[in-house]
Design a protein around this motif. Structure first.
Motif, mmCIF file in Angstrom:
data_model
loop_
_atom_site.group_PDB
_atom_site.id
_atom_site.type_symbol
_atom_site.label_atom_id
_atom_site.label_comp_id
_atom_site.label_asym_id
_atom_site.label_seq_id
_atom_site.Cartn_x
_atom_site.Cartn_y
_atom_site.Cartn_z
ATOM 1 N N SER A 270 0.868 -1.177 0.000
ATOM 2 C CA SER A 270 0.000 0.000 0.000
ATOM 3 C C SER A 270 0.906 1.229 0.000
ATOM 4 N N SER A 271 0.892 1.967 -1.089
ATOM 5 C CA SER A 271 1.744 3.149 -1.199
ATOM 6 C C SER A 271 1.263 4.265 -0.283
ATOM 7 N N VAL A 272 -0.048 4.375 -0.106
ATOM 8 C CA VAL A 272 -0.602 5.429 0.740
ATOM 9 C C VAL A 272 -0.266 5.187 2.204
ATOM 10 N N ALA A 273 -0.416 3.926 2.649
ATOM 11 C CA ALA A 273 -0.149 3.580 4.047
ATOM 12 C C ALA A 273 1.295 3.168 4.290
ATOM 13 N N ASN A 274 2.133 3.230 3.239
ATOM 14 C CA ASN A 274 3.549 2.852 3.352
ATOM 15 C C ASN A 274 3.702 1.426 3.884
ATOM 16 N N LYS A 275 2.880 0.543 3.370
ATOM 17 C CA LYS A 275 2.859 -0.838 3.841
ATOM 18 C C LYS A 275 3.669 -1.737 2.907
ATOM 19 N N ASN A 276 4.637 -2.439 3.489
ATOM 20 C CA ASN A 276 5.476 -3.416 2.775
ATOM 21 C C ASN A 276 6.305 -2.789 1.648
ATOM 22 N N LEU A 277 6.520 -1.485 1.679
ATOM 23 C CA LEU A 277 7.331 -0.868 0.624
ATOM 24 C C LEU A 277 8.802 -1.255 0.765
ATOM 25 N N ASP A 278 9.281 -1.375 2.018
ATOM 26 C CA ASP A 278 10.665 -1.826 2.210
ATOM 27 C C ASP A 278 10.838 -3.266 1.745
ATOM 28 N N LYS A 279 9.827 -4.088 1.989
ATOM 29 C CA LYS A 279 9.878 -5.469 1.517
ATOM 30 C C LYS A 279 9.904 -5.513 -0.008
ATOM 31 N N LEU A 280 9.127 -4.630 -0.641
ATOM 32 C CA LEU A 280 9.116 -4.574 -2.108
ATOM 33 C C LEU A 280 10.485 -4.183 -2.640
ATOM 34 N N LYS A 281 11.125 -3.205 -2.009
ATOM 35 C CA LYS A 281 12.459 -2.798 -2.455
ATOM 36 C C LYS A 281 13.470 -3.927 -2.285
ATOM 37 N N ASP A 282 13.339 -4.691 -1.211
ATOM 38 C CA ASP A 282 14.226 -5.836 -1.026
ATOM 39 C C ASP A 282 14.054 -6.863 -2.147
ATOM 40 N N VAL A 283 12.802 -7.134 -2.501
ATOM 41 C CA VAL A 283 12.535 -8.112 -3.571
ATOM 42 C C VAL A 283 13.066 -7.598 -4.906
ATOM 43 N N LEU A 284 12.824 -6.321 -5.196
ATOM 44 C CA LEU A 284 13.297 -5.748 -6.459
ATOM 45 C C LEU A 284 14.820 -5.768 -6.525
ATOM 46 N N TRP A 285 15.474 -5.406 -5.423
ATOM 47 C CA TRP A 285 16.936 -5.381 -5.416
ATOM 48 C C TRP A 285 17.506 -6.795 -5.593
ATOM 49 N N LYS A 286 16.875 -7.763 -4.954
ATOM 50 C CA LYS A 286 17.329 -9.149 -5.083
ATOM 51 C C LYS A 286 17.190 -9.634 -6.514
ATOM 52 N N GLU A 287 16.058 -9.325 -7.167
ATOM 53 C CA GLU A 287 15.852 -9.763 -8.542
ATOM 54 C C GLU A 287 16.784 -9.039 -9.506
ATOM 55 N N LEU A 288 17.001 -7.743 -9.262
ATOM 56 C CA LEU A 288 17.881 -6.976 -10.152
ATOM 57 C C LEU A 288 19.305 -7.506 -10.131
ATOM 58 N N ASN A 289 19.753 -7.955 -8.964
ATOM 59 C CA ASN A 289 21.144 -8.373 -8.813
ATOM 60 C C ASN A 289 21.320 -9.884 -8.854
ATOM 61 N N SER A 290 20.270 -10.609 -9.181
ATOM 62 C CA SER A 290 20.408 -12.062 -9.311
ATOM 63 C C SER A 290 21.273 -12.383 -10.523
ATOM 64 N N GLU A 291 21.996 -13.470 -10.424
ATOM 65 C CA GLU A 291 22.924 -13.845 -11.484
ATOM 66 C C GLU A 291 22.191 -14.131 -12.790
ATOM 67 N N SER A 292 21.037 -14.772 -12.702
ATOM 68 C CA SER A 292 20.282 -15.094 -13.910
ATOM 69 C C SER A 292 19.795 -13.831 -14.608
ATOM 70 N N ASN A 293 19.452 -12.798 -13.847
ATOM 71 C CA ASN A 293 18.993 -11.549 -14.454
ATOM 72 C C ASN A 293 20.141 -10.831 -15.150
ATOM 73 N N LYS A 294 21.329 -10.872 -14.580
ATOM 74 C CA LYS A 294 22.482 -10.251 -15.214
ATOM 75 C C LYS A 294 22.831 -10.942 -16.513
ATOM 76 N N LEU A 295 22.818 -12.283 -16.509
ATOM 77 C CA LEU A 295 23.108 -13.025 -17.733
ATOM 78 C C LEU A 295 22.041 -12.773 -18.785
ATOM 79 N N GLN A 296 20.780 -12.714 -18.356
ATOM 80 C CA GLN A 296 19.685 -12.485 -19.291
ATOM 81 C C GLN A 296 19.797 -11.114 -19.936
ATOM 82 N N SER A 297 20.184 -10.106 -19.162
ATOM 83 C CA SER A 297 20.285 -8.760 -19.707
ATOM 84 C C SER A 297 21.395 -8.668 -20.742
ATOM 85 N N ILE A 298 22.457 -9.464 -20.553
ATOM 86 C CA ILE A 298 23.562 -9.443 -21.510
ATOM 87 C C ILE A 298 23.168 -10.115 -22.816
ATOM 88 N N THR A 299 22.466 -11.244 -22.736
ATOM 89 C CA THR A 299 22.142 -12.011 -23.932
ATOM 90 C C THR A 299 20.905 -11.513 -24.656
#
Length: 395
Positions: free
Chosen positions: A318-347
């Motif tokens: 919930s953006s208005v209630a600031n609910k789970n936004l830190d958890k969302l950032k953790d998930v996004l950061w984990k996916e962005l820096n996953s090894e499979s995502n880096k390889l996929q972006s290169i290929t």
């Protein structure tokens, strides 16, 4: 959209300079009546060069620049005088600009880095003067080379925003609200569809002074890939994103069905976009209690399994209630820096960027941008072809 300063699509007629003709001159002076050939070479024509510039973030400065001409090379002269070189014409574009041939839709080049230079149209080479053709058996050559002709082309410049995370969702899904909650960006927010009329970028801060860039595009509706709504115009801005964040409101009747509709629109627009990593965010959870959220979470995972879809991370926010936004950032950061995502972006990045333009949708794009038919210069602007013929002996 006509009054918007965000311009991501322009069409320009470009023409390089022609090479100057070589001089055909024989030296005749008082004490040297048979001086021989001394005609100089013609100068090279100027080139059209694209240059990446990080100070620009739209193509607004090119919106009314419909013609770009480089200078012609100067003609050679007597006494072995070389013609002047035509001045190159630079076109500064923001990083992330893709260039297509307006007539065929063929991909030409891609400018992604600041200071990167790409020669779009090379100027014609200057012709050699008759001094260059002297030999022991032909000591007075009475001919010279004409300069090479100019090149011309009508190009389409398309800006594709460079971002790490792209927000995908229906109108009023809470994309702009999330971007304003996570970053300093202040997109327009209102309680009606298609509030967002142009893409917005925001820098999302993370731990240890790290950050990633998030892009918000106008809402997608069913049929956006066929030109409905605003989706066709702005879907290209998430082609470069490393990660796609799908956003579906929690009060939706069928969350999985809306997710599948969004996924299908991306598939119809560009099948390669399905190779990107995806995260599903269920928004507006401040309208739901914890018990209902738990029930929705279990039902959502069952529906994903039944639909035989790839297992993707799901976050209730919930953006208005600031609910789970830190958890969302953790998930996004984990996916962005996953090894499979880096390889996929290169290929996969080259396949996404270096596709030829689909000319079947070209007419719809022109209509959306308010463009008419391709504009060429008048015939009188093109110099006489006699300039390319062999010249007579200078008097």
């Amino acid at each position: 959209m006509a009054e918007s300063n965000f311009v991501d699509y322009v069409r320009i007629y470009c023409r390089s300079g022609k090479g100057g003709r070589g001089s055909m001159h024989l030296r005749h002076v008082k004490y040297n009546p048979n001086g021989g050939p001394d005609g100089g070479d013609g100068g090279d024509g100027g080139s059209i060069i694209l240059r990446g510039n990080h100070n620009y973030w739209t193509l607004l400065h090119l919106k009314y620049q419909r013609h770009v001409f480089a200078e012609h090379g100067g003609n050679g002269g007597k006494d072995k005088c070389h013609g002047t070189k035509g001045k190159d014409q630079y076109i500064d574009v923001p990083c992330g600009t893709v260039v297509y041939d307006a007539e065929t839709g063929k991909y030409i080049c891609d400018v992604t880095d600041d200071g990167q230079e790409v020669v779009l149209l090379k100027g014609g080479r200057g012709g050699l003067g008759n001094y260059q053709f002297r030999t022991s058996t032909n000591q007075t050559p009475r001919f010279a080379q004409p300069g090479e002709p100019m090149q011309e082309m009508t190009i389409i410049l398309e800006l594709k925003l460079l971002a790490d995370v792209g927000l995908v969702g229906f109108p009023n899904a809470g994309k702009s609200t999330l971007l304003s909650a996570l970053s300093s960006a202040r997109p327009k927010i209102a309680n009606y569809p298609f509030t967002t009329l142009e893409p917005s970028l925001g820098i999302v801060g993370y731990h240890d002074r790290q950050s990633f860039v998030m892009a918000d595009i106008p809402g997608i509706i069913e049929g956006a890939s066929e030109g409905k709504g605003l989706g066709l115009r702005f879907l290209r801005h998430i082609e470069r994103n490393s990660l796609l964040l799908f956003m579906v409101p929690g009060d939706t009747d069928d969350i999985v069905r809306e997710y599948q509709i969004l996924l299908n629109e991306l598939r119809n627009f560009n099948p390669d976009m399905l190779d990107k990593h995806r995260v599903l965010a269920v928004t507006k959870c401040d309208l739901l209690d914890d018990e209902l959220i738990e029930m929705l979470s279990q039902q959502l995972h069952r529906d994903i399994e039944q639909a035989k879809m790839d297992d993707i991370p799901v976050v209730f926010i919930s953006s208005v209630a600031n609910k789970n936004l830190d958890k969302l950032k953790d998930v996004l950061w984990k996916e962005l820096n996953s090894e499979s995502n880096k390889l996929q972006s290169i290929t996969a990045d080259d396949r996404l960027v270096h596709r030829d333009k689909d000319m079947s949708s070209f007419a719809m794009e022109l209509e959306a941008e308010g463009e008419d038919e391709i504009i060429f210069v008048d015939d009188e602007d093109i110099e006489d072809l006699d300039d390319y013929e062999l010249v007579d002996v200078d008097e």
